[in-house]
Scaffold this motif. Sequence first.
Motif, PDB file in Angstrom:
ATOM      1  N   ARG A 124      10.963  13.741 103.218  1.00  0.00           N
ATOM      2  CA  ARG A 124      12.047  13.748 102.243  1.00  0.00           C
ATOM      3  C   ARG A 124      11.834  14.946 101.315  1.00  0.00           C
ATOM      4  O   ARG A 124      10.777  15.081 100.709  1.00  0.00           O
ATOM      5  CB  ARG A 124      12.061  12.442 101.444  1.00  0.00           C
ATOM      6  N   ARG A 126      12.672  16.065  98.362  1.00  0.00           N
ATOM      7  CA  ARG A 126      12.227  15.988  96.978  1.00  0.00           C
ATOM      8  C   ARG A 126      10.733  15.671  96.907  1.00  0.00           C
ATOM      9  O   ARG A 126       9.981  16.314  96.170  1.00  0.00           O
ATOM     10  CB  ARG A 126      13.040  14.935  96.223  1.00  0.00           C
ATOM     11  N   GLY A 321      27.066  17.466  94.254  1.00  0.00           N
ATOM     12  CA  GLY A 321      26.205  16.382  93.772  1.00  0.00           C
ATOM     13  C   GLY A 321      24.808  16.454  94.338  1.00  0.00           C
ATOM     14  O   GLY A 321      24.239  15.434  94.732  1.00  0.00           O
ATOM     15  N   PHE A 322      24.234  17.640  94.390  1.00  0.00           N
ATOM     16  CA  PHE A 322      22.932  17.817  95.036  1.00  0.00           C
ATOM     17  C   PHE A 322      21.793  17.260  94.197  1.00  0.00           C
ATOM     18  O   PHE A 322      21.893  17.140  92.971  1.00  0.00           O
ATOM     19  CB  PHE A 322      22.695  19.297  95.358  1.00  0.00           C
ATOM     20  N   GLU A 323      20.698  16.945  94.892  1.00  0.00           N
ATOM     21  CA  GLU A 323      19.467  16.478  94.253  1.00  0.00           C
ATOM     22  C   GLU A 323      18.408  17.573  94.327  1.00  0.00           C
ATOM     23  O   GLU A 323      18.561  18.559  95.048  1.00  0.00           O
ATOM     24  CB  GLU A 323      18.953  15.210  94.956  1.00  0.00           C
ATOM     25  N   LYS A 324      17.336  17.375  93.602  1.00  0.00           N
ATOM     26  CA  LYS A 324      16.208  18.300  93.686  1.00  0.00           C
ATOM     27  C   LYS A 324      15.731  18.382  95.129  1.00  0.00           C
ATOM     28  O   LYS A 324      15.564  17.361  95.803  1.00  0.00           O
ATOM     29  CB  LYS A 324      15.060  17.818  92.796  1.00  0.00           C
ATOM     30  N   ASP A 326      17.466  19.717  97.575  1.00  0.00           N
ATOM     31  CA  ASP A 326      18.600  19.926  98.477  1.00  0.00           C
ATOM     32  C   ASP A 326      18.902  21.414  98.614  1.00  0.00           C
ATOM     33  O   ASP A 326      18.605  22.228  97.731  1.00  0.00           O
ATOM     34  CB  ASP A 326      19.852  19.217  97.953  1.00  0.00           C
ATOM     35  N   TYR A 345      16.082  21.742  90.737  1.00  0.00           N
ATOM     36  CA  TYR A 345      16.614  20.701  89.855  1.00  0.00           C
ATOM     37  C   TYR A 345      17.859  20.084  90.491  1.00  0.00           C
ATOM     38  O   TYR A 345      18.544  20.729  91.285  1.00  0.00           O
ATOM     39  CB  TYR A 345      16.977  21.282  88.482  1.00  0.00           C
ATOM     40  N   ALA A 346      18.153  18.841  90.124  1.00  0.00           N
ATOM     41  CA  ALA A 346      19.381  18.187  90.563  1.00  0.00           C
ATOM     42  C   ALA A 346      20.579  18.823  89.872  1.00  0.00           C
ATOM     43  O   ALA A 346      20.433  19.553  88.881  1.00  0.00           O
ATOM     44  CB  ALA A 346      19.317  16.694  90.257  1.00  0.00           C
ATOM     45  N   ALA A 347      21.788  18.521  90.385  1.00  0.00           N
ATOM     46  CA  ALA A 347      23.000  19.176  89.893  1.00  0.00           C
ATOM     47  C   ALA A 347      23.221  18.953  88.406  1.00  0.00           C
ATOM     48  O   ALA A 347      23.592  19.890  87.671  1.00  0.00           O
ATOM     49  CB  ALA A 347      24.202  18.670  90.695  1.00  0.00           C
ATOM     50  N   ASP A 348      23.030  17.723  87.904  1.00  0.00           N
ATOM     51  CA  ASP A 348      23.281  17.460  86.487  1.00  0.00           C
ATOM     52  C   ASP A 348      22.320  18.246  85.595  1.00  0.00           C
ATOM     53  O   ASP A 348      22.712  18.750  84.533  1.00  0.00           O
ATOM     54  CB  ASP A 348      23.197  15.964  86.192  1.00  0.00           C
ATOM     55  N   GLU A 349      21.067  18.384  86.039  1.00  0.00           N
ATOM     56  CA  GLU A 349      20.104  19.166  85.265  1.00  0.00           C
ATOM     57  C   GLU A 349      20.414  20.652  85.352  1.00  0.00           C
ATOM     58  O   GLU A 349      20.327  21.383  84.355  1.00  0.00           O
ATOM     59  CB  GLU A 349      18.686  18.882  85.761  1.00  0.00           C
TER      60      GLU A 349
END
Length: 384
Positions: A124, A126, A321-324, A326, A345-349
Amino acid sequence: MSQAALPASPDAASALSAARRVVVKIGSSLLIDAATRQPTHDWLAAVASDLAALKAEGREVIVVSSGSIALGRGRLPGLGARLEDKQAAASVGQSLLMAAWSEALAPHGLIAGQVLLTRDDTERRRRWLNARATIQALLTHGVIPIVNENDTVATEEIRYGDNDRLAARTAQLARADLLILLSDVDGLYTADPRRDPNAAHLPLIETLSPDILAMGGGANAEAGVGTGGMATKLAAAQIARSAGCATIIASGQTLSPLSAIRDGARATLIAAPDGPMAAYKQWIAGSLSPAGTLTLDAGAVTALKAGKSLLPAGVTGVSGGFEKGDCVRLIDPDGRSVGVGLAAYAADEAARLRGRRSEEIETLLGYRGASVLIHRDDMVLDDR
């Protein structure tokens, strides 16, 4: 880390001499006495001397070590064969294993650092990034990572099952250029040499063809406390080779097995066609679908083409909407693709960091993370 190149006519000795980052896998049958369930201290001390010699030459060394379950069973002889019994043995044995390694490395001024992984940690993205960062930090500080499967929590669904595969995955995530699998025989033969006196040793394998892979089927099942065999070693070599990492299969049944390889002892080298960084970049470019997009300003595009990492200040837009971990697409101010990379970093960060200085990351997010949104090693630029 500079990438090592194999010599024109490689063998195991020259491959070890050329390597800059080495993963050494040591099985239970070498490390633990089958009768006493105790560490083989003299052998372990000799291997520690080998590792210290590699470190003194400027090489980075990672050890993948079996032994925790065997050591735990030595302290808890009444345990059965159920998964929870294995986990209990591992819980007791992990500290004993690290104590043995710490004791062996201490005379050389070396520190052992424990890294426990499950299959999820290397499959995985992340978790893979987090594990890679930990191992890199240990190497940066001169520590020798001692990697083992996290048997205390791993269920059958997330277990590797043998540390040959774990070693290959470790070499892959650490971008090592050489994996050494210490065995109870000195490499691959055309047949099991203990049963067929006409079996021929294979010093160099350039392609893992079906015929080569078939030679490992069922042969060389290590006796005593180990679980691996030649088939698992060839499977591990396949994984390592796909990551640009060469593999050596060598005998560990000598007091200084790494020195023996350097001195020309018989072993099998399985070559890799590309170096680890090239293979890693190919994986990013060809195997992952972008989960989002980062829009860059002109200055950031110029910096990336000059070999720099992507800083938050150079990002003007974040979508998806990616995650760390990705994969994300990088585009220039005109909407043209620049390349792809793995987001730190994830998208929101990333959206909160957009256009800000790296020094502000801790204030904006509440923790001190990576100073870049995408590291240059985790990025592949378009050819144009």
